[in-house]
Design an enzyme around this catalytic site. Structure first.
Site, PDB file in Angstrom:
ATOM      1  N   GLU A  90       4.645  11.777  -1.267  1.00 19.18           N
ATOM      2  CA  GLU A  90       4.948  10.552  -2.007  1.00 19.18           C
ATOM      3  C   GLU A  90       4.841  10.728  -3.515  1.00 19.18           C
ATOM      4  O   GLU A  90       5.528  10.031  -4.265  1.00 19.18           O
ATOM      5  CB  GLU A  90       4.015   9.424  -1.554  1.00 19.18           C
ATOM      6  CG  GLU A  90       4.095   9.097  -0.087  1.00 19.18           C
ATOM      7  CD  GLU A  90       5.468   8.588   0.323  1.00 19.18           C
ATOM      8  OE1 GLU A  90       6.108   7.871  -0.483  1.00 19.18           O
ATOM      9  OE2 GLU A  90       5.904   8.906   1.452  1.00 19.18           O
TER      10      GLU A  90
ATOM     11  N   GLU B 222       0.299   3.117  -3.732  1.00 18.38           N
ATOM     12  CA  GLU B 222       0.959   2.009  -3.026  1.00 18.38           C
ATOM     13  C   GLU B 222       1.899   2.539  -1.949  1.00 18.38           C
ATOM     14  O   GLU B 222       1.962   2.017  -0.828  1.00 18.38           O
ATOM     15  CB  GLU B 222       1.725   1.148  -4.026  1.00 18.38           C
ATOM     16  CG  GLU B 222       2.491  -0.011  -3.390  1.00 18.38           C
ATOM     17  CD  GLU B 222       3.885  -0.144  -3.941  1.00 18.38           C
ATOM     18  OE1 GLU B 222       4.817  -0.271  -3.121  1.00 18.38           O
ATOM     19  OE2 GLU B 222       4.057  -0.099  -5.172  1.00 18.38           O
TER      20      GLU B 222
END
Length: 465
Positions: A254, A179
């Site tokens: 991330e 995401e």
């Protein structure tokens, strides 16, 4: 991104946009009770014990009913989303549903522009919601099977959402990391941080993404038509053509990577999601919710953490990360949602540009199917787990009891019944059960909050700190 367990109301807007796209929660009719205790005496360095005890059978059958979430009840599971500091990036639930007052436009006038036939789509169902002057049309993309719900009304706050069903099989946090990562540049939009640029430069009234235990939602809203279409293009290209699946550096940034600040120092794990989840796992309330969900759903995807366990996150390889996107981010596994007064044909044309790049994938939906948790608990099952506290903090305890409410679908009437019951019991500070617990003197605050029905199966959780 942050864990949104304590901010359920702020996520209501995104949930509104996901109504038409989130995979429908089924529910059931019998209720089996499972008791769960969570306590500590000291900090994490203290030796701990885990135990299970059983007493007399504690299960009962109620009339068939389902669940409707109370706005005042915190979710029993974590919602992960981008942390947005810009004041313009947040929006109340009312702003996305500004047509809550009855529409002044005649339904027959709306229908002329709301129900559009398009050569790339089949019309599956259409319905008029007269109270809102809204024409709802469900389309299915012929080539890919993607489903698109178009809600046309006179609301100028236009909303777009796309949701993918993304059940994880472990606690490496791959849905959460993905995401974050898809919003780090794409095929058409090569900037490394288009999400940040949109926050700073667009006219959006809402811009966010959310990771649930079983799905991932991407939601935008704007009152400016040109800006709205630009936001859709950025988000659609991000989810379908992300840079992250071809660039391992995005996964490392991330998700997780190793850092060495000084040659004399040991290697340490870093990463946006890794650091975020370290914070989550240091929160007693978050750990209580995590262990409660795991205890009530031992056999399906809800037993693992979609946000990621810091211990397990470094086990996620780039290959696994890319494979997860290929498996679940196909249009056939998505639900697309539009709301507002923008042109319906333009909606369909815009999405067809992205969907047409894909072929059919009949295996996508079956592969993401959420399995029902069977009622394996026939007697109260007690568990005890520690949580971390600082040396200067007092020793505290928390306890919560959880019920798995159902294992088969419920009717809309049953949904309404349980929603009303939950409100009467826990909806306000004067509700019967809430008031009794607070006046009991057994705890300083209530935890659990009652009914949670955002997952495939509803739960009822309640406890004291």
């Amino acid at each position: 991104m942050q864990l949104k367990t304590s901010r359920k109301n702020s996520a209501k807007m995104a949930l509104m946009a996901c109504i038409g796209i989130a995979m429908r929660r089924d529910a059931g009719r019998t209720t089996t009770a499972a008791a769960f205790a969570f306590a500590t005496k000291g900090n994490m360095s203290t030796s701990t014990s885990t135990f299970t005890s059983t007493t007399s059978a504690f299960s009962f059958k109620r009339p068939s009913f389902s669940t409707s979430s109370s706005p005042s009840s915190p979710s029993s599971f974590s919602i992960l989303s981008r942390d947005i500091s810009s004041s313009s990036s947040t929006c109340s639930a009312s702003s996305i549903t500004s047509s809550s007052l009855k529409s002044t436009v005649a339904p027959e006038d709306i229908e002329k522009v709301a129900v559009v036939e398009h050569p790339s789509y089949d019309i599956i169902k259409k319905e008029l919601v007269e109270e809102y002057g809204a024409h709802c049309t469900m389309y299915r993309h012929k080539k890919t099977g993607a489903e698109l719900l178009s809600v046309h009304n006179d609301d100028d706050n236009k909303v777009f959402g796309i949701t993918f069903r993304t059940p994880p099989s472990d606690s490496t946090g791959v849905p959460h990391i993905l995401e974050h990562s898809v919003l780090c540049g794409s095929k058409k939009y090569t900037s490394k941080e288009p999400f940040v640029q949109l926050l700073q430069g667009s006219l959006q009234t809402f811009l966010n993404a959310f990771t649930y235990p079983d799905r991932t939602c991407y939601v935008i809203a704007s009152q400016n038509d040109k800006d709205f279409k630009n936001l859709i293009n950025v988000y659609a290209d991000a989810v379908f053509n992300p840079r992250a699946t071809n660039d391992p550096m995005v996964h490392a940034q991330e998700g997780w990577h190793l850092e060495l600040e000084d040659k004399e120092d040991p290697l340490t794990y870093k990463g946006v999601v890794y650091n975020e989840m370290k914070g989550v796992y240091s929160s007693p309330d978050s750990l209580l919710m995590r262990e409660s969900q795991r205890s009530i759903f031992p056999d399906n995807t809800y037993s693992v953490d979609s946000g990621g366990d810091p211990v397990a996150i470094p086990e996620l390889s780039f290959e696994q990360f890319a494979d997860f996107h290929a498996k679940f981010y196909h249009p056939a596994n998505s639900r697309i949602y539009f709301w507002g007064d923008d042109d319906v044909e333009e909606r369909l044309n815009l999405m067809d540009e992205y969907l047409s790049d894909f072929g059919p994938s009949p295996e996508s939906k079956p592969a993401s199917q959420i399995e029902w948790q069977k009622k394996t608990i026939t007697e109260p099952a007690w568990e005890q787990h520690p949580y971390p506290i600082g040396e200067d903090q007092p020793e505290t305890n928390m306890v919560m009891v959880n019920w798995l409410m159902n294992e088969e679908p419920l009717t809309p009437t049953e949904d309404l019944i349980v929603g009303v019951m939950d409100h009467l019991l826990m909806g306000t500070s004067q509700s019967f059960l809430y008031k009794k617990l607070m006046e009991s003197g057994l705890g300083a605050a209530i935890t659990g909050g009652g009914l949670s029905d955002e997952l495939l199966q509803a739960t009822f959780s309640l406890g004291l700190k």
